[in-house]
Structures are given as C-alpha cells and as structure tokens.
Design a protein around this motif. Structure first.
Motif, PDB file in Angstrom:
ATOM      1  N   LYS A 151       0.834  -1.200   0.000  1.00 31.77           N
ATOM      2  CA  LYS A 151       0.000   0.000   0.000  1.00 31.77           C
ATOM      3  C   LYS A 151       0.872   1.255   0.000  1.00 31.77           C
ATOM      4  O   LYS A 151       0.570   2.240  -0.678  1.00 31.77           O
ATOM      5  CB  LYS A 151      -0.927  -0.001   1.217  1.00 31.77           C
ATOM      6  CG  LYS A 151      -2.135  -0.913   1.084  1.00 31.77           C
ATOM      7  CD  LYS A 151      -3.061  -0.755   2.281  1.00 31.77           C
ATOM      8  CE  LYS A 151      -4.300  -1.632   2.135  1.00 31.77           C
ATOM      9  NZ  LYS A 151      -5.213  -1.477   3.298  1.00 31.77           N
ATOM     10  N   LYS A 152       1.961   1.201   0.777  1.00 32.44           N
ATOM     11  CA  LYS A 152       2.866   2.350   0.813  1.00 32.44           C
ATOM     12  C   LYS A 152       3.515   2.578  -0.549  1.00 32.44           C
ATOM     13  O   LYS A 152       3.639   3.719  -1.008  1.00 32.44           O
ATOM     14  CB  LYS A 152       3.946   2.129   1.871  1.00 32.44           C
ATOM     15  CG  LYS A 152       3.418   2.093   3.297  1.00 32.44           C
ATOM     16  CD  LYS A 152       4.545   1.823   4.296  1.00 32.44           C
ATOM     17  CE  LYS A 152       4.002   1.751   5.715  1.00 32.44           C
ATOM     18  NZ  LYS A 152       5.091   1.443   6.685  1.00 32.44           N
ATOM     19  N   LYS A 171       0.847   3.837  -2.916  1.00 31.54           N
ATOM     20  CA  LYS A 171       0.513   5.213  -2.565  1.00 31.54           C
ATOM     21  C   LYS A 171       1.558   6.168  -3.112  1.00 31.54           C
ATOM     22  O   LYS A 171       1.216   7.231  -3.657  1.00 31.54           O
ATOM     23  CB  LYS A 171       0.414   5.353  -1.049  1.00 31.54           C
ATOM     24  CG  LYS A 171      -0.101   6.702  -0.600  1.00 31.54           C
ATOM     25  CD  LYS A 171      -0.347   6.726   0.907  1.00 31.54           C
ATOM     26  CE  LYS A 171      -0.944   8.075   1.334  1.00 31.54           C
ATOM     27  NZ  LYS A 171      -1.216   8.111   2.780  1.00 31.54           N
ATOM     28  N   LYS A 187       0.973   8.943  -6.058  1.00 30.04           N
ATOM     29  CA  LYS A 187       1.370  10.339  -5.948  1.00 30.04           C
ATOM     30  C   LYS A 187       2.143  10.778  -7.197  1.00 30.04           C
ATOM     31  O   LYS A 187       1.980  11.903  -7.679  1.00 30.04           O
ATOM     32  CB  LYS A 187       2.259  10.540  -4.713  1.00 30.04           C
ATOM     33  CG  LYS A 187       1.522  10.438  -3.388  1.00 30.04           C
ATOM     34  CD  LYS A 187       0.610  11.644  -3.179  1.00 30.04           C
ATOM     35  CE  LYS A 187      -0.030  11.592  -1.786  1.00 30.04           C
ATOM     36  NZ  LYS A 187      -0.981  12.712  -1.604  1.00 30.04           N
ATOM     37  N   SER A 192      -5.482   3.638  -1.852  1.00 27.89           N
ATOM     38  CA  SER A 192      -4.171   3.586  -2.522  1.00 27.89           C
ATOM     39  C   SER A 192      -3.808   2.163  -2.945  1.00 27.89           C
ATOM     40  O   SER A 192      -2.727   1.646  -2.645  1.00 27.89           O
ATOM     41  CB  SER A 192      -3.076   4.162  -1.612  1.00 27.89           C
ATOM     42  OG  SER A 192      -3.331   5.512  -1.303  1.00 27.89           O
TER      43      SER A 192
END
Length: 546
Positions: A351-352, A355, A359, A505
């Motif tokens: 997810k990070k 994400k 962005k 995300s």
C-alpha cells in the motif's frame, strides 16, 4: 621554366565563361573581364544583369567598354605563343591512371590539359597550341579534360549533342529535330542545364534539410535514450529500495517464525528436563527406601524389626505421575499464522509503494470535460460537463456519427496521442459503471463489446461487488472494499493503462503492452439507473494531493 611561365600566362587571359583566351575583352563595372560576345550572350539569356564571377547585379544594363590593356596583353601572348618552340614530351607529365590522356599523342600518352567540344578531342599542352594561336580554332569550346568525348556525338547523325528533347528525356543533335524528334518539345542543352541545375540545387537543399531533420531526430532519439536510462536508473534504485525492504520484512518474518518454533521446543524441552530431574530424585529416594526394606527383611532381631517396621513402612510424600506427561507442542498453525502475518505486512508495505506510485502519476492530471456530442440519448450531463447519469428517457438529439447509440456511454472532449495523463472519477453510491479509455476510431454504434481488440481498455462494476477488467476475455478482479473514487493513468508510449482505488491507494488492474496507434479519449459509462438503485452520477473530480 618557360613552360611554367606559359601556363601561368594563359590562365591570366582565359575568359571565365568560354574558358578560352579573351576575344574582344571588355570590363564590366565590378572590374571583371570577359569576351564581349560571351557576356553579351550571358545577359541576353538572363533577366538579371549579374556578374558571373562575383554575382553583383547591375540595373540598368551596363555599357560594355573595351579593355585595351588586356587586348594588348592577349595579342602579345598570342604572338609569343606562335614563336615559342614546342615543348618536348619529356618536359610534360605522362597521363596517370584515372587521368585523361591526350588523344593525339602516340605512346607514351601525355596528360590532357583541355578537351575541345567541337573537335571532340583531348589535348596535352603541346597539341593544344593550335587552339591558342589559330584564329579559326580559338573560337572552339575548351573545357577541363573529360573522357569519352564520342558520347557527346549523335550516333545516328554523327553531330554534336546540343539539344535536349523534353518529350523523350534525351540529348539530341539538330538533325534529330527533323526526323525522330520532329514536333517534340526541344530546348538547347544550355537552357536545360540551367533548368536542371536549378532543380538540382532545390534537390540539394531538400537533401540537406532531410539530413538536418534526421540529425535532429538522432539527437531526439539519443536524448530519449538518455532520459530512458535516467528513468531506468531512478526506477531501479526505487525498486531495489522497495524489494530490499520487502526482503528484509520476509527475512524478519522468517526469523520470527523460526524463533517461535524454537521457543516452543525450548519450553517443551525445559518442562521435560524438570520432570526428568524430579523423577530421578524420587527414584533415588525410592531406591534408598528399597535398600532399607531389604535390610529390614533380612534382620532376625525381632525387637529391631518391630521398632523399624513402622518407619520403613511409611511411604514418603511423592507426586502421582500417572496424570503427568509432556505433550509436544502443535506447530501446524504456526506456518499459516506466520504467512498470514507476513501477507498483512507485505500488503501494508505494498500500500505504501502504491501510494507513492499514485502520488507520482497524479502529477499528470488533466482537466477533462464530457463531450455531449458523444453521449447516448438517455444520458444527462451537468452544466459544467463534469457529471453524467442516466435519465431513463431517450432525448431527441441530432444523429451524429460520434454518438453512442446502443450503450449508455460518453467520451471526454479531450484526446491524447502521446505522453501521460491521469484523471479521477467518483463512483460513490453506484452499483454499475464502466471506466477507461477508448480509441477515437472505435465503433460506437449498437451494442459494444469492450475489449482492447475493439479499441477499449476498461474495467467495470456489476451487481454492486463484481469487478472485472475487460481484457478479452474478462478478468475477475479481487477488490476487498468497493472504491469510492477510481483513478485512471495512461502512458501512451509505454502502452500502459492503470486503475487505482484512490481512497485505499490500491492498484486495481493494469493493461500492459497496449498498442494504441490512434488518439485516445477518456471513456465513461454510468450504465442504466436500474429503477433508481444506480441513479448516482459519475463525477470527474479534481485530484486531491493532500
């Protein structure tokens, strides 16, 4: 040395037009000198009165004044040429391979200095003398030496090729105009030469332009390769960082898993050791008591026996071991639990990553407006062109080729044929929708089968929780929670179309290796309102980067 002097003197007295020794030399205002007949003919055949040497133009046409000085020098040169002894063959250069030999010389043939277009003969310096001294030969056309002068003669009439037939695109002589080329479009070779020379200059300019364009293209390609390498290095570094972190997570989970197994084993081992130690102590006590019992049984002393009987008979306080055991711990759920925890950890790490990727792609946001000319007749658009929903009633709209007729679909006004672009659509409250991009040339009439082969790269929602990528065949998607907002990213050159759950995300799906070959337009379908259960609109929303 005399020969060298002659050559230099002759060059000083050559007309730059006819390449022959001056005849009636004249000087024009810029200071250059020419034969009077040569410059007169040159100006007669041109609209601009220009110096053939320095290209300076004159207006009006200048008067030609005789250059008496050069006339006297030319006369002196010709007089000296008549009395100058012939130069021996030994003082001249023999023709080397690739050089034009003199046609008059016997072996060894000397190097030719000039070729005569009238005589169709090449001459060395010695045999060129008559053309410099004889008045009848001085008017012959001399040029730099060339081979195969016979090719300049008409094979049929044995006359010089002095004309060009535009009809047959071939060089001809004057006699040809009365026979094979009668009534053809014929022009003097000189005029055709000037015309073709102008075309050739244009061609040369075009070639140079093409060369320049290709050099610029090479620079662009090299720049693209450089940008690609920089992007590849950057992405590689990012990927190495991500995968290193993932591998470290996996290694930590593995270490924790092994430690948990070992800890369970150590606990079991310690429990067993304690039980064994306690049992061994009780064995020692029992063995000691057994010895006392044996000794007492062997005693014949009645008094001692009776006195010791009660003490020996009394059982010491010991544990009942029938209910005590060491059960090996269960390891069955350990692996599953460890993998599940690792999956949760990797999901969180993923997810990070997504994400961060989201962005990055959000920086390619484009401002879209829905195109009413493409909308199905039952669709209703907001005044700002950002929202669309099914109104349930077919409107009477102009019949346009770009309009969808069988499916509740609409396209954006904006189209893209290169680069990257990104947009977000709110799908909150809907049970059915389609989103993606469509090729401009894709079919819009009747029922549409959405798939890349038909020019559609889309995903859809059906029945409130059934998500599919329409990849032909469709791919069932695992979406844990229904997205409220969907982001669509396209990289035209990369052939990539990606869909994101913006709220969580999460990457929903990616079409890769796509071949677009046409303009792409964002594609939307709010689907039918399904008796009010799917009445919520699709809304193009601005990107929130907070």
């Amino acid at each position: 040395m005399a020969a060298a002097g002659r050559v230099r003197s002759e060059d000083q007295f050559l007309c730059s037009i006819c390449l022959d020794v001056f005849t009636d030399p004249v000087t024009i205002p810029c200071g250059h000198n020419f034969c009077k007949s040569c410059i007169t003919e040159h100006w007669d055949n041109n609209e601009i009165y220009q110096c053939p040497m320095c290209k300076k133009a004159f207006d009006p046409r200048p008067e030609l004044n005789a250059n008496t000085f050069i006339s006297e020098m030319v006369a002196q040169f010709r007089l000296e040429a008549q009395h100058e002894p012939n130069i021996s063959s030994s003082d001249q250069q023999a023709a080397k391979p690739g050089e034009v030999p003199c046609d008059v010389c016997t072996e060894p043939k000397l190097k030719a200095l000039k070729s005569c277009l009238v005589c169709l003969t090449s001459y060395c310096q010695t045999h060129l003398e008559p053309h410099l001294t004889c008045s009848a030969l001085r008017r012959h056309k001399l040029i730099h030496p060339v081979e195969n002068l016979e090719n300049r003669m008409c094979r049929k009439h044995d006359k010089p090729l002095e004309l060009f037939c535009k009809t047959d695109h071939t060089c001809i002589c004057h006699h040809c105009t009365y026979s094979d080329h009668k009534s053809h479009d014929v022009t003097p070779l000189k005029e055709e030469h000037e015309e073709q020379k102008a075309e050739l200059k244009k061609t040369d300019t075009e070639i140079k332009q093409m060369i320049q364009e290709r050099r610029l293209r090479i620079q662009e390609i090299q720049r693209s390769v450089e940008l690609s390498k920089n992007a590849a290095d950057r992405k590689t570094a990012e990927g190495v960082e991500v995968f290193t972190a993932l591998m470290e997570s996996v290694q930590r989970s593995l270490d924790q898993f092994k430690e948990e197994i070992q800890e369970k084993h150590r606990t079991t081992e310690k429990q067993a050791e304690d039980f064994i130690k306690e049992l061994e102590q009780e064995i020692c006590e029992l063995e000691k008591r057994s010895t006392e019992v044996k000794q007492l049984l062997g005693s014949e002393d009645h008094l001692h026996f009776v006195q010791r009987f009660t003490c020996v008979k009394a059982a010491p306080s010991m544990k009942t071991w029938t209910e005590v055991s060491v059960c090996p711990p269960s390891y069955e759920g350990t692996v599953v639990r460890a993998v599940s925890e690792l999956e949760d950890k990797l999901t969180e790490d993923m997810k990070k990553v997504v994400k961060a990727e989201l962005k990055r792609v959000q920086q390619y946001e484009v401002d879209l407006t829905l195109d009413p000319d493409t909308a199905h007749p039952e669709l209703i658009l907001s005044d700002d062109g950002k929202q669309v929903h099914d109104g349930g009633v077919k409107k009477n709209l102009p019949d346009k080729p770009q309009r969808f007729t069988g499916c509740h679909c609409i396209l954006a006004k904006q189209s893209f044929s290169s680069g990257r672009f990104y947009f977000e659509v709110q799908v909150k409250g809907k049970t059915k929708w389609d989103l993606g991009v469509a090729r401009e040339s894709s079919n819009r009439t009747g029922v549409i089968t959405e798939c890349p082969q038909n020019g559609y790269w889309t995903i859809w929602l059906r029945n409130g929780n059934e998500y599919k990528a329409l990849a032909g065949p469709a791919v069932l998607l695992s979406v844990k929670s229904g997205p409220q907002k969907v982001g669509v990213f396209v990289d035209y050159e990369e052939g990539l179309v990606s869909f994101y759950d913006v709220g969580s995300s999460v990457l929903i799906y990616s079409f890769t290796g796509c071949c677009f070959n046409d303009k792409l337009l964002p594609y939307f379908s709010p689907c039918t309102n399904a008796a009010g259960t799917n009445s919520a609109p699709l809304i193009i929303t601005p990107v929130d980067t907070e």
